[in-house]
Design an enzyme around this catalytic site. Structure first.
Site, PDB file in Angstrom:
ATOM      1  N   ARG A   1      20.631  26.025 -21.145  1.00 21.45           N
ATOM      2  CA  ARG A   1      20.706  26.797 -22.582  1.00 21.45           C
ATOM      3  C   ARG A   1      19.318  26.561 -23.068  1.00 21.45           C
ATOM      4  O   ARG A   1      18.818  27.554 -23.665  1.00 21.45           O
ATOM      5  CB  ARG A   1      21.635  26.166 -23.212  1.00 21.45           C
ATOM      6  CG  ARG A   1      22.882  26.774 -22.604  1.00 21.45           C
ATOM      7  CD  ARG A   1      24.225  26.225 -23.485  1.00 21.45           C
ATOM      8  NE  ARG A   1      25.366  26.904 -22.868  1.00 21.45           N
ATOM      9  CZ  ARG A   1      26.678  26.644 -23.177  1.00 21.45           C
ATOM     10  NH1 ARG A   1      26.968  25.572 -24.032  1.00 21.45           N
ATOM     11  NH2 ARG A   1      27.627  27.320 -22.607  1.00 21.45           N
TER      12      ARG A   1
ATOM     13  N   TYR B   1      24.491  35.357 -20.345  1.00 22.64           N
ATOM     14  CA  TYR B   1      24.804  34.282 -19.275  1.00 22.64           C
ATOM     15  C   TYR B   1      24.474  32.793 -20.113  1.00 22.64           C
ATOM     16  O   TYR B   1      24.057  32.774 -21.143  1.00 22.64           O
ATOM     17  CB  TYR B   1      23.953  34.407 -17.947  1.00 22.64           C
ATOM     18  CG  TYR B   1      22.500  34.335 -17.773  1.00 22.64           C
ATOM     19  CD1 TYR B   1      21.475  33.933 -18.858  1.00 22.64           C
ATOM     20  CD2 TYR B   1      21.761  34.470 -16.452  1.00 22.64           C
ATOM     21  CE1 TYR B   1      20.304  33.866 -18.877  1.00 22.64           C
ATOM     22  CE2 TYR B   1      20.507  34.603 -16.312  1.00 22.64           C
ATOM     23  CZ  TYR B   1      19.596  34.173 -17.531  1.00 22.64           C
ATOM     24  OH  TYR B   1      18.284  33.716 -17.372  1.00 22.64           O
ATOM     25  N   GLU B   2      24.740  31.819 -19.142  1.00 20.83           N
ATOM     26  CA  GLU B   2      24.740  30.251 -19.731  1.00 20.83           C
ATOM     27  C   GLU B   2      25.794  30.439 -21.047  1.00 20.83           C
ATOM     28  O   GLU B   2      25.386  29.625 -21.669  1.00 20.83           O
ATOM     29  CB  GLU B   2      23.611  29.920 -20.106  1.00 20.83           C
ATOM     30  CG  GLU B   2      22.323  30.043 -18.747  1.00 20.83           C
ATOM     31  CD  GLU B   2      22.640  29.263 -17.787  1.00 20.83           C
ATOM     32  OE1 GLU B   2      23.378  28.194 -17.917  1.00 20.83           O
ATOM     33  OE2 GLU B   2      22.050  29.390 -16.558  1.00 20.83           O
ATOM     34  N   GLY B   3      26.845  31.057 -20.732  1.00 21.71           N
ATOM     35  CA  GLY B   3      27.853  31.081 -22.040  1.00 21.71           C
ATOM     36  C   GLY B   3      27.268  32.228 -23.093  1.00 21.71           C
ATOM     37  O   GLY B   3      26.467  32.080 -23.561  1.00 21.71           O
TER      38      GLY B   3
END
Lengths: 591, 591
Positions: free
Chosen positions: A296, A438-440
């Site tokens: 993140r 992406y990545e949450g």
């Protein structure tokens, strides 16, 4: 076609004058050799890689894209050569542990390299970035045996790594995942299931790929608490010790995407593939979060990288393209470069005020990461870890939203020419659109911030961060009182919004979801104000021997930030307080 | 793959209950036959065209794109057949003059058709839209002879039209254009020059293409005052009266674009091509603006269309996709549709509050267009014309910005799946990105608003519009006092910003450029508030026999608009007043 020039002047100014790299990082035990002079040399080499090797492949990589054929993925022309160079120059080892072949340089230096790589070629950067995540997760949670076997080839770049989380029916809600792992009796496991959206899940750049896979053990509890993490290599070791036996994992296809088209987004079918547990059973989410948090922070750096690259394009075009006459007294007979026009400047400054402030902020966060790992005082380590935990969702979501705004502002500078693929600037918009997803997703980041992070240590972490902002305000209050006042107002608004959410969340279970997005925007603006305050102070203290041109530039951009960007905090502080009513009043078929 | 359902219920509600179509349009002389019943039947047919014929070609058109080969352009598979159907069903004739074969229906009906066509397939819509512009310009400014020759085939759709403005070195600044036209002695002209970005400049859909070309006569004054407009057909009439002789205009290529890839964006080389003057010499900009203003209103409709299409996708996905548990008392064991989550609702409402309000606003503007043309009272005509002139830049720029926000919010609902081309939702983002750029960039729209439109009739037009807003506030003040108060505050802010700009523009020649963007956003928010106030009043007056479900829905969306969207007006009212200093202080190499 866009060219890219690494902003080495910016890194030097920020490290040396704004963030006291020497005092904050180079003095940590283990980083004694990472002197400013060494870092400067490393970054110069990295700049050359980005400018000369990676940037020239960015447009062609987008045009050609990855191709899947019979389970194999071919990366675009030139990527293999570029990766070989990247590997042979030792870049994958930059920040990894010396014990396993790494160079042990500070993480913040690795992140600067990441910014340059992604600005030059974001798709290329995704392969390298995921390997870094795998290295971090195995280093932090793997058994010594696993480290011995997997780290050296990952660190020297012969192998790359992936992160296998998403399944067709589950993304944000990992508790639903179905992939299972059964003990084989010899210490290994047989992993079975389907994973999608695996960045770098299959490609032709490295000899082997280590998939880090979330799966359930046979006796695992339901939901998120029954997930374990496994290392599943694409190829297994043969009798002769070479990693030449294909494991039972197949790439069943890759996605056709809006952008980062040279990055292979694979679907993987694990059919009893051999893997090894990383960390403890059923504690996979914890191990994955080690990887995810680095990832993140890494994607916030990507967001800045794309905005920088787009801004460079737009600036060049604005200096070359001539349209219209000057205004007022400056009016002339022949057309002027469009950089003379106020609205073109506004578009450039949307980008520049974001890039300069956000870069200072992620560098500050990167320094916290190094201090978390190396500071001798455990209390400092723990404080750094908490600041990072608090700021990670803000950086990921706020930066990705504002980067998208910045790349779009760059397109706007080009007028209709910005819409043409040949110009290259629209690619930054398409490539960057993945970052809020992406990545949450950014929605998940906002929930994380309001439901977990602002209550961390009973709210002491967020209070400590506000105290840091307050310090910057005090430090700026005599130098630039109008900036200090604006930041003070924003900070008060943020405090009040924080109290509102913490007080209301119990009675209204939807408040966090309803207010999260706007609260995160408010938090992001204040955090940017914090970074800009540091820049202002540094610029004003450069002194006569310093780079006065740079100081003048930074103060002007700061002025744009404090007068035209930061005031938006006021708006979000109002909307946060509208609560969940306006959203939850709807029944499902009323949308 | 996205499907599209035309929002017929919305059009009916808006025309009948919100905007009094019967009283405002169907009662105008010449529109007596355009009864609500007839309009309803026409829109039903249009919906069928959009849903069944055009929507299924949207994704494939994007994948395949137009192909240029040896001066010819091939549109994607299915486009030729769809255009033939569109033509044979008489759609090109819908609003055109009956004297030349048109059906003479109100323009507002034509614009609704445009919304449906573009929501289903924006690339297809561009061909039809440009023809409409050509018809309008020739109808308004062409000689009777030109009308007799060119209008019938354009109106029956055998021919299409284009607008040729941009040249490689000039876009926003048309004063620089170099294409020249020399009288041939027989009433025709020989046109020579290169035009780029010509939408529909070459394709295989129609028998002939009429290019409307801006060029200079030999004795023309320099700059913008020396530009004339010419009609230059792709093919000329032969002795046998067929249009079968190739004119000296060639398509030298088409652009590869971020989106609307099935729309051919052509470069045209005119090499002594035969053309005819439209309107008076050196008054080409005036004639072009007839076309351009219709085009700008048309592109605001496109903006709404794309947001509607993306919203439909996102809503469907949010009802189907299951992730996470419900919150609080609503928590359940199995995953819930994501439409239950507050932040997903927020993303949907970003779209819906824009689409519903913007549609009411453009329909109101479309009605002004019909009244401008047909109202028996010249004073009313002139007032309608002025309102349109004032609102056109606001609709074009504000709608295109907010539509982009809405299509991106729709992508966000899909999470990572939104980034995959197959899902179809990212196409709306790419297609829509052209709207802030073409038909005059949004920067140009903002300049137009602040430098020409708010001073129109010494400011009386803007004052009259504010009075209309004030009326809506009064009409809503007892029904929904909290909405009325918010709109009142925003209107006061807009008034004050208007005074600030008018007072400061003379002393500061950069003020218009510096403040234009934010002023236009402020204006757009207030104009949306004006439209939402009309919707609120109509929803509340539906009465017991009315559609109470629709009324409830509209009031809830209104609540989102007035509490979470409109308050942003406050922010822009502050930034407008920061003046040009923060932008103009920079020297060119400081960006």
């Amino acid at each position: 076609m866009p060219t890219y020039t690494a902003p080495l002047r910016e890194y030097a100014f920020l490290l040396e004058h704004v963030l006291d790299y020497s005092g904050a990082v180079a003095s940590l035990p283990g980083y004694e050799d990472a002197t400013p002079v060494l870092v400067d040399a490393v970054l110069n080499e990295g700049a050359r890689l980005a400018e000369k090797e990676l940037a020239p492949l960015n447009r062609s990589g987008d045009e050609e894209a990855c191709v899947w054929e019979n389970g194999q993925v071919r990366t675009p022309k030139g990527f293999k050569g570029a990766y070989a160079l990247y590997r042979d120059s030792g870049w994958p080892a930059l920040t990894a542990s010396q014990k396993y072949g790494g160079q042990g340089l500070p993480h913040v230096v690795g992140l600067i390299l990441r910014e340059m790589v992604c600005a030059a070629n974001m798709a290329f950067g995704t392969y390298a970035g995921l390997s870094q995540g795998a290295i971090n997760a195995i280093t932090a949670h793997g058994s010594e045996d696993l480290k011995q076997r997997f780290l050296p080839p990952l660190i020297d770049g012969r192998w790359t790594g992936t992160m296998c989380l998403t399944e067709p029916h589950c993304g944000s809600d990992l508790g639903l995942l179905k992939t299972r792992a059964e003990p084989a009796g010899d210490g290994s496991y047989r992993v079975t299931g389907t994973k999608i959206f695996v960045t770098g899940g299959e490609h032709d750049l490295s000899e082997n790929i280590v998939h880090l896979v979330l799966a359930r053990l046979p006796d695992a509890p339901a939901g998120i608490k029954g997930i374990s993490l496994f290392a599943v290599p694409k190829s297994l070791q043969a009798q002769d010790k070479t990693w030449s036996v294909r494991n039972l994992v197949e790439c069943s296809g890759i996605e056709h995407k809006m952008g980062i088209r040279a990055s292979a987004t694979a679907s993987l079918v694990f059919d009893g593939a051999t893997g090894w547990l990383i960390g403890e059973p059923n504690r996979g989410m914890k191990a994955m979060f080690t990887m995810m948090n680095t990832a993140r922070l890494g994607v916030s750096v990507q967001a800045v990288a794309l905005a920088e690259a787009a801004l460079q394009c737009a600036r060049t075009y604005a200096l070359e393209r001539r349209q219209g006459r000057g205004m007022g007294a400056a009016a002339v007979a022949s057309p002027v470069p469009i950089i003379s026009h106020a609205d073109v400047r506004r578009n450039l400054l949307v980008g520049k005020s974001f890039v300069d402030g956000a870069r200072a902020l992620w560098l500050w966060a990167g320094i916290q990461l190094d201090r978390q790992h190396k500071h001798p005082d455990l209390a400092v380590r723990s404080e750094c870890e908490d600041f990072l935990a608090l700021l990670t969702p803000v950086l990921k979501a706020f930066f990705s939203d504002r980067s998208f705004q910045a790349t779009n502002a760059a397109v706007q500078v080009f007028g209709g020419h910005g819409y043409i693929r040949e110009t290259g600037v629209e690619q930054f918009v398409r490539d960057g659109r993945i970052i809020p997803l992406y990545e949450g997703t950014n929605g998940i980041q906002a929930l994380d911030l309001v439901s977990r992070k602002i209550t961390l240590n009973e709210g002491r972490t967020v209070a400590s961060f506000f105290a840091l902002v307050k310090e910057e305000i005090s430090g700026m209050s005599e130098l630039r009182p109008e900036f200090a006042r604006e930041l003070q107002t924003s900070l008060e608004n943020l405090r009040s919004a924080t109290d509102f959410i913490r007080a209301g969340a119990e009675a209204d279970p939807h408040l966090n979801g309803a207010a999260g997005h706007d609260y995160l925007q408010l938090f992001g603006l204040v955090a940017m104000g914090f970074a800009w305050a540091k820049i202002v102070r540094a610029a004003l203290s450069l002194g006569e021997g310093g780079d006065q041109k740079l100081a003048s530039e930074k103060l002007k951009v700061a002025n744009f930030f404090f007068t035209r960007v930061l005031p938006e905090a006021e708006h979000f502080s109002r909307t946060v307080k509208t609560g969940s009513g306006p959203l939850m009043a709807f029944v499902e078929d009323e949308f």
